[in-house]
Design an enzyme around this catalytic site. Structure first.
Site, PDB file in Angstrom:
ATOM      1  N   CYS A  59       0.832  -1.017   0.059  1.00  0.00           N
ATOM      2  CA  CYS A  59      -0.029  -0.097  -0.024  1.00  0.00           C
ATOM      3  C   CYS A  59       0.918   1.421   0.169  1.00  0.00           C
ATOM      4  O   CYS A  59       0.678   2.165  -0.816  1.00  0.00           O
ATOM      5  CB  CYS A  59      -1.100  -0.035   1.138  1.00  0.00           C
ATOM      6  SG  CYS A  59      -0.307   0.126   2.926  1.00  0.00           S
ATOM      7  N   HIS A 111      -2.509   1.080   6.756  1.00  0.00           N
ATOM      8  CA  HIS A 111      -2.770   0.715   5.282  1.00  0.00           C
ATOM      9  C   HIS A 111      -3.119   2.194   4.887  1.00  0.00           C
ATOM     10  O   HIS A 111      -3.646   3.147   5.499  1.00  0.00           O
ATOM     11  CB  HIS A 111      -4.314  -0.087   5.092  1.00  0.00           C
ATOM     12  CG  HIS A 111      -4.490  -0.045   3.784  1.00  0.00           C
ATOM     13  ND1 HIS A 111      -4.016  -0.933   2.967  1.00  0.00           N
ATOM     14  CD2 HIS A 111      -5.410   0.124   2.913  1.00  0.00           C
ATOM     15  CE1 HIS A 111      -4.254  -1.104   1.763  1.00  0.00           C
ATOM     16  NE2 HIS A 111      -5.203  -0.476   1.587  1.00  0.00           N
ATOM     17  N   HIS A 123      -5.777   1.817  -4.192  1.00  0.00           N
ATOM     18  CA  HIS A 123      -4.915   1.213  -3.164  1.00  0.00           C
ATOM     19  C   HIS A 123      -4.400  -0.127  -3.503  1.00  0.00           C
ATOM     20  O   HIS A 123      -5.039  -0.910  -4.610  1.00  0.00           O
ATOM     21  CB  HIS A 123      -5.535   1.111  -1.622  1.00  0.00           C
ATOM     22  CG  HIS A 123      -6.740  -0.055  -1.751  1.00  0.00           C
ATOM     23  ND1 HIS A 123      -6.940  -0.792  -0.719  1.00  0.00           N
ATOM     24  CD2 HIS A 123      -7.736  -0.026  -2.367  1.00  0.00           C
ATOM     25  CE1 HIS A 123      -7.694  -1.350  -0.866  1.00  0.00           C
ATOM     26  NE2 HIS A 123      -8.385  -0.949  -1.972  1.00  0.00           N
TER      27      HIS A 123
END
Length: 150
Positions: A59, A111, A123
């Site tokens: 990420c 994240h 993402h």
């Protein structure tokens, strides 16, 4: 005459957007970020993927790579990226904002994604780079904060 000239210039600025370069520039950069980010849809996920590679992302290497393409340097991890720019409320998200989540059991940011508008984020997840609806139960429950770096 000079007052009339100044008034005409002010009207022209209002009509044609002169003097608002920072807003236009931020919007242009946001569109660039989204466009660049979408070029990598489907790229596989690899935890700890090295900075600067495009054969795989995690990420934060994904967000770091995309923003570097428009000249903005971000740190390597999601938690470090969450300290950059300035805080933005979820209700005021704009395209290009970084959105952060706690997807682990640590209670910390783990994240990051790029807000793409319409409650969507770009993402790198376990299934690769994708566009995801942030309004699902899962992502709503994991949301922590957002930052604007543009």
């Amino acid at each position: 005459k000079s007052i009339l000239f100044m008034l005409c210039m002010a009207v022209a600025a209002a009509l044609f957007g002169f003097g608002h370069a920072s807003r236009a520039s931020a919007a242009t950069k946001a569109d660039s970020v989204i466009w660049i980010g979408k070029q990598y849809l489907g790229v596989p996920y690899q935890y700890g993927a090295p900075s600067g590679v495009t054969y795989a992302f995690d990420c934060s290497s994904y967000t770091q790579y995309v923003f570097k393409k428009i000249g903005i340097s971000l740190p390597r991890t999601a938690a470090e990226q969450a300290t950059k720019g300035y805080w933005v409320s979820k209700s005021n998200l704009k395209k290009g904002d970084l959105v952060f989540f706690n997807t682990s059991s640590t209670g910390k940011i783990s994240h990051v994604g790029i807000y793409a508008g319409n409650n969507q984020m770009l993402h790198a997840s376990s299934s690769g780079v994708k566009l995801t609806n942030m309004n699902t139960w899962y992502w709503n429950s994991k949301y922590v904060t957002a930052r604007r770096v543009l």
